[in-house]
Write an enzyme that holds these catalytic residues in place. Structure first.
Site, short mmCIF file in Angstrom:
data_model
loop_
_atom_site.label_atom_id
_atom_site.label_comp_id
_atom_site.label_asym_id
_atom_site.label_seq_id
_atom_site.Cartn_x
_atom_site.Cartn_y
_atom_site.Cartn_z
N PHE A 244 21.85 -61.05 -9.03
CA PHE A 244 20.62 -60.55 -8.42
C PHE A 244 20.59 -59.04 -8.23
CE2 PHE A 244 21.35 -64.91 -7.02
CZ PHE A 244 20.19 -65.51 -7.49
N HIS B 116 20.71 -64.27 3.82
CA HIS B 116 19.61 -63.41 4.25
C HIS B 116 18.97 -63.81 5.56
CE1 HIS B 116 19.05 -61.78 -0.09
NE2 HIS B 116 19.82 -61.00 0.63
N1 SAH Z 1 26.20 -59.95 -5.04
C1 SAH Z 1 25.60 -60.97 -5.89
C2 SAH Z 1 24.52 -61.79 -5.20
C3 SAH Z 1 24.95 -62.52 -3.96
S1 SAH Z 1 23.85 -63.84 -3.58
C4 SAH Z 1 25.06 -60.33 -7.17
O1 SAH Z 1 25.20 -59.14 -7.39
O2 SAH Z 1 24.46 -61.03 -7.99
C5 SAH Z 1 24.41 -64.31 -2.00
C6 SAH Z 1 25.71 -65.10 -1.97
O3 SAH Z 1 26.12 -65.15 -0.61
C7 SAH Z 1 25.63 -66.56 -2.45
O4 SAH Z 1 26.53 -66.76 -3.51
C8 SAH Z 1 26.01 -67.40 -1.21
O5 SAH Z 1 26.85 -68.51 -1.51
C9 SAH Z 1 26.77 -66.39 -0.37
N2 SAH Z 1 26.72 -66.66 1.08
C10 SAH Z 1 25.63 -66.82 1.86
N3 SAH Z 1 25.98 -67.00 3.13
C11 SAH Z 1 27.34 -66.94 3.17
C12 SAH Z 1 28.32 -67.06 4.23
N4 SAH Z 1 27.96 -67.24 5.49
N5 SAH Z 1 29.62 -66.97 3.90
C13 SAH Z 1 30.01 -66.78 2.61
N6 SAH Z 1 29.13 -66.64 1.59
C14 SAH Z 1 27.82 -66.72 1.86
MG MG Z 2 21.27 -59.03 -2.90
#
Ligand code: SAH
Ligand code: MG
Length: 217
Positions: free
Chosen positions: A23, A148
């Site tokens: 993303f 988020h």
């Molecule tokens: N940095 C990535 C996008 C991250 S998307 C890129 O560049 O594409 C967000 C990620 O955060 C997801 O994979 C989700 O599993 C993780 N996530 C969300 N809440 C979390 C939590 N409380 N602990 C660990 N991972 C979490």
């Molecule tokens: Mg992001």
């Protein structure tokens, strides 16, 4: 005298980044790389919350490799709320057919392997607040790109920012001062404001939704 050009990732890593699921847009990724390169000069590990399939991890790993430090990247690999089946950001290719749950860990490992960056990255598979509690070392960079919701973004900040060394950088993704879409929400923006209001941080750069702050005290 002209300012030195911002440090940039290698062309091979940029190509791997563009090919990886994820993303992070490229122009924000380049700003993240520049922050990582600066922070890595402190000689401390770089920490990412939100590995997903390793797209942004590649950039951190390239900067870490150049400086001889490691990247730590935290994710439970089960996906955020908006990535679950039926939601806008769901990708059926990252569902484990045996459990029926999301599992981005295999794709992440392939991403790193293809780019030749495996040895520079330590994957921490677990919930961010739980890993933060078990973590004792100082960090040169904390990159917040996990869940988020206010609950998740706040826990990421509260759990990891205390481990950031003075002089280190706090990077936050998906900072939207004006509501962006139904899912991205404004929790990362509220965390960004909270960091500034704490008096411990000064803003270094803003590249669309990527904000970089320096811990100054
Ligand atoms: N940095 C990535 C996008 C991250 S998307 C890129 O560049 O594409 C967000 C990620 O955060 C997801 O994979 C989700 O599993 C993780 N996530 C969300 N809440 C979390 C939590 N409380 N602990 C660990 N991972 C979490
Ligand atoms: Mg992001």
């Amino acid at each position: 005298m002209a300012a030195a050009p911002a440090p940039a990732p290698s062309p091979e890593v940029v190509a791997a980044f563009s090919a990886a699921k994820g993303f992070m847009p490229e122009h924000e990724g380049l700003a993240l790389y520049a922050a990582a390169a600066e922070a890595a000069a402190l000689g401390l590990p770089l920490l990412e919350i939100g590995t997903y399939c390793g797209r942004s991890t590649l950039l951190l790993a390239d900067a870490a490799r150049a400086a001889g430090v490691s990247v730590l990247t935290v994710d439970h690999h089960r996906g955020s709320e908006e990535q679950q089946p039926g939601w806008d950001f769901h990708d059926p290719e990252v569902v484990d057919p045996e459990t029926g749950l999301m599992d981005t860990l295999p794709t992440f490992r392939r991403t790193l392997h293809r780019a030749g960056l495996e040895e520079h990255v330590i994957a921490l598979v677990g919930r961010s607040p739980q890993v933060a509690k078990a973590w004792g070392g100082r960090l040169g960079l904390v990159f917040v790109d996990g869940g988020h919701t206010d609950e998740h973004a706040t826990a990421d900040y509260e759990g990891w920012a205390p481990h950031l060394a003075v002089g280190g950088l706090l990077a936050i993704h998906d900072v939207f001062p004006v509501k962006h879409d139904e899912w991205t929400g404004q929790a990362p923006y509220r965390v960004y404001l909270r960091a500034l209001e704490s008096g411990s941080y000064e803003e270094v750069s803003a590249t669309d939704s990527l904000r970089v702050l320096r811990k100054v005290r």
